[in-house]
Write a protein that holds these residues in place. Structure first.
Motif, PDB file in Angstrom:
ATOM      1  N   ILE A  41       0.813  -1.206   0.000  1.00  0.00           N
ATOM      2  CA  ILE A  41       0.000   0.000   0.000  1.00  0.00           C
ATOM      3  C   ILE A  41       0.853   1.265   0.000  1.00  0.00           C
ATOM      4  N   TYR A  42       1.850   1.308   0.830  1.00  0.00           N
ATOM      5  CA  TYR A  42       2.540   2.567   1.087  1.00  0.00           C
ATOM      6  C   TYR A  42       3.571   2.940   0.037  1.00  0.00           C
ATOM      7  N   ASN A  43       4.176   1.998  -0.620  1.00  0.00           N
ATOM      8  CA  ASN A  43       5.214   2.314  -1.599  1.00  0.00           C
ATOM      9  C   ASN A  43       4.791   2.034  -3.038  1.00  0.00           C
ATOM     10  N   LYS A  44       3.493   2.005  -3.301  1.00  0.00           N
ATOM     11  CA  LYS A  44       3.009   1.860  -4.678  1.00  0.00           C
ATOM     12  C   LYS A  44       3.493   2.990  -5.582  1.00  0.00           C
ATOM     13  N   PRO A  45       3.520   4.249  -5.110  1.00  0.00           N
ATOM     14  CA  PRO A  45       4.003   5.317  -6.000  1.00  0.00           C
ATOM     15  C   PRO A  45       5.446   5.123  -6.442  1.00  0.00           C
ATOM     16  N   ILE A  46       6.278   4.576  -5.592  1.00  0.00           N
ATOM     17  CA  ILE A  46       7.669   4.321  -5.984  1.00  0.00           C
ATOM     18  C   ILE A  46       7.721   3.232  -7.041  1.00  0.00           C
ATOM     19  N   ALA A  47       6.933   2.185  -6.855  1.00  0.00           N
ATOM     20  CA  ALA A  47       6.905   1.099  -7.833  1.00  0.00           C
ATOM     21  C   ALA A  47       6.352   1.575  -9.177  1.00  0.00           C
ATOM     22  N   ILE A  48       5.263   2.334  -9.162  1.00  0.00           N
ATOM     23  CA  ILE A  48       4.667   2.783 -10.424  1.00  0.00           C
ATOM     24  C   ILE A  48       5.538   3.834 -11.102  1.00  0.00           C
ATOM     25  N   GLY A  49       6.220   4.671 -10.338  1.00  0.00           N
ATOM     26  CA  GLY A  49       7.134   5.647 -10.925  1.00  0.00           C
ATOM     27  C   GLY A  49       8.288   4.974 -11.648  1.00  0.00           C
ATOM     28  N   ASN A  50       8.865   3.960 -11.016  1.00  0.00           N
ATOM     29  CA  ASN A  50       9.950   3.223 -11.657  1.00  0.00           C
ATOM     30  C   ASN A  50       9.448   2.413 -12.849  1.00  0.00           C
ATOM     31  N   LEU A  51       8.270   1.815 -12.710  1.00  0.00           N
ATOM     32  CA  LEU A  51       7.696   1.060 -13.823  1.00  0.00           C
ATOM     33  C   LEU A  51       7.449   1.974 -15.020  1.00  0.00           C
ATOM     34  N   LEU A  52       6.913   3.153 -14.781  1.00  0.00           N
ATOM     35  CA  LEU A  52       6.655   4.095 -15.866  1.00  0.00           C
ATOM     36  C   LEU A  52       7.954   4.540 -16.527  1.00  0.00           C
ATOM     37  N   VAL A  81      18.529  -3.986 -20.682  1.00  0.00           N
ATOM     38  CA  VAL A  81      18.500  -3.590 -19.272  1.00  0.00           C
ATOM     39  C   VAL A  81      17.175  -2.914 -18.934  1.00  0.00           C
ATOM     40  N   TYR A  82      16.725  -1.992 -19.782  1.00  0.00           N
ATOM     41  CA  TYR A  82      15.458  -1.305 -19.537  1.00  0.00           C
ATOM     42  C   TYR A  82      14.287  -2.285 -19.566  1.00  0.00           C
ATOM     43  N   MET A  83      14.297  -3.254 -20.479  1.00  0.00           N
ATOM     44  CA  MET A  83      13.219  -4.235 -20.548  1.00  0.00           C
ATOM     45  C   MET A  83      13.180  -5.094 -19.292  1.00  0.00           C
ATOM     46  N   ILE A  84      14.351  -5.539 -18.836  1.00  0.00           N
ATOM     47  CA  ILE A  84      14.397  -6.369 -17.624  1.00  0.00           C
ATOM     48  C   ILE A  84      13.893  -5.588 -16.422  1.00  0.00           C
ATOM     49  N   LEU A  85      14.356  -4.350 -16.274  1.00  0.00           N
ATOM     50  CA  LEU A  85      13.904  -3.542 -15.140  1.00  0.00           C
ATOM     51  C   LEU A  85      12.417  -3.225 -15.225  1.00  0.00           C
ATOM     52  N   ALA A  86      11.895  -2.997 -16.421  1.00  0.00           N
ATOM     53  CA  ALA A  86      10.456  -2.752 -16.577  1.00  0.00           C
ATOM     54  C   ALA A  86       9.656  -3.982 -16.173  1.00  0.00           C
ATOM     55  N   ILE A  87      10.114  -5.152 -16.578  1.00  0.00           N
ATOM     56  CA  ILE A  87       9.415  -6.398 -16.212  1.00  0.00           C
ATOM     57  C   ILE A  87       9.468  -6.625 -14.707  1.00  0.00           C
ATOM     58  N   LEU A  88      10.618  -6.379 -14.093  1.00  0.00           N
ATOM     59  CA  LEU A  88      10.739  -6.572 -12.645  1.00  0.00           C
ATOM     60  C   LEU A  88       9.867  -5.584 -11.862  1.00  0.00           C
ATOM     61  N   PHE A  89       9.825  -4.329 -12.287  1.00  0.00           N
ATOM     62  CA  PHE A  89       8.969  -3.371 -11.589  1.00  0.00           C
ATOM     63  C   PHE A  89       7.498  -3.649 -11.851  1.00  0.00           C
ATOM     64  N   ALA A  90       7.138  -4.197 -13.006  1.00  0.00           N
ATOM     65  CA  ALA A  90       5.754  -4.611 -13.244  1.00  0.00           C
ATOM     66  C   ALA A  90       5.382  -5.753 -12.300  1.00  0.00           C
ATOM     67  N   TYR A  91       6.306  -6.682 -12.101  1.00  0.00           N
ATOM     68  CA  TYR A  91       6.070  -7.784 -11.160  1.00  0.00           C
ATOM     69  C   TYR A  91       5.901  -7.258  -9.737  1.00  0.00           C
ATOM     70  N   ILE A  92       6.756  -6.324  -9.352  1.00  0.00           N
ATOM     71  CA  ILE A  92       6.653  -5.736  -8.011  1.00  0.00           C
ATOM     72  C   ILE A  92       5.327  -4.999  -7.854  1.00  0.00           C
ATOM     73  N   PHE A  93       4.888  -4.325  -8.903  1.00  0.00           N
ATOM     74  CA  PHE A  93       3.654  -3.549  -8.831  1.00  0.00           C
ATOM     75  C   PHE A  93       2.423  -4.428  -8.663  1.00  0.00           C
ATOM     76  N   VAL A  94       2.372  -5.585  -9.317  1.00  0.00           N
ATOM     77  CA  VAL A  94       1.167  -6.413  -9.268  1.00  0.00           C
ATOM     78  C   VAL A  94       1.165  -7.418  -8.127  1.00  0.00           C
ATOM     79  N   THR A  95       2.280  -7.601  -7.457  1.00  0.00           N
ATOM     80  CA  THR A  95       2.315  -8.541  -6.339  1.00  0.00           C
ATOM     81  C   THR A  95       2.411  -7.775  -5.028  1.00  0.00           C
ATOM     82  N   ASN A  96       2.073  -8.438  -3.961  1.00  0.00           N
ATOM     83  CA  ASN A  96       2.205  -7.868  -2.629  1.00  0.00           C
ATOM     84  C   ASN A  96       3.459  -8.435  -1.982  1.00  0.00           C
ATOM     85  N   PRO A  97       4.226  -7.601  -1.315  1.00  0.00           N
ATOM     86  CA  PRO A  97       5.438  -8.100  -0.677  1.00  0.00           C
ATOM     87  C   PRO A  97       5.096  -8.947   0.545  1.00  0.00           C
ATOM     88  N   ALA A  98       5.914  -9.921   0.794  1.00  0.00           N
ATOM     89  CA  ALA A  98       5.739 -10.778   1.960  1.00  0.00           C
ATOM     90  C   ALA A  98       6.836 -10.448   2.965  1.00  0.00           C
TER      91      ALA A  98
END
Length: 107
Positions: A41-52, A81-98
């Motif tokens: 919940i709290y760090n979604k803006p960081i994830a979406i900013g990096n994903l964008l 590199v940009y594609m890998i980082l975009a995919i990783l941040f998309a994964y972070i954005f759609v999943t919840n951290p444990a």
């Protein structure tokens, strides 16, 4: 400026300075959030900013990678590199951290 094959003038210098400020701002934002879980919940803006940033950068690089004639190996590696980082941040954005359970310490 010679490396970019662009004439050096006030506008191009200003554009590169503003672009540098953008990257520095993202770097500081990510550095300040380094100890927190990104996602949730709290760090979604960081994830979406990096994903964008990495998603749009990857799309822009993919569009020009086939027509580039000067230093294609640099552009291709940057695209990967940009594609890998975009995919990783998309994964972070759609999943919840444990949270990791801490083991009991006897000290």
């Amino acid at each position: 400026m010679e490396y970019l094959n662009v004439e050096s003038n006030v506008i191009t210098t200003l554009f590169l300075n503003i672009l540098s400020a953008l990257y520095l701002g993202f770097a500081i934002m990510n550095w300040m959030a380094r100890g927190t879980l990104i996602g949730g919940i709290y760090n979604k803006p960081i994830a979406i900013g990096n994903l964008l940033q990495f998603g749009v950068g990857a799309i822009a690089l993919i569009k020009i990678v086939s027509g580039i004639q000067i230093h294609p190996e640099i552009i291709i590696s940057l695209t990967v590199v940009y594609m890998i980082l975009a995919i990783l941040f998309a994964y972070i954005f759609v999943t919840n951290p444990a949270k990791i359970k801490k083991q009991k310490s006897y000290w």
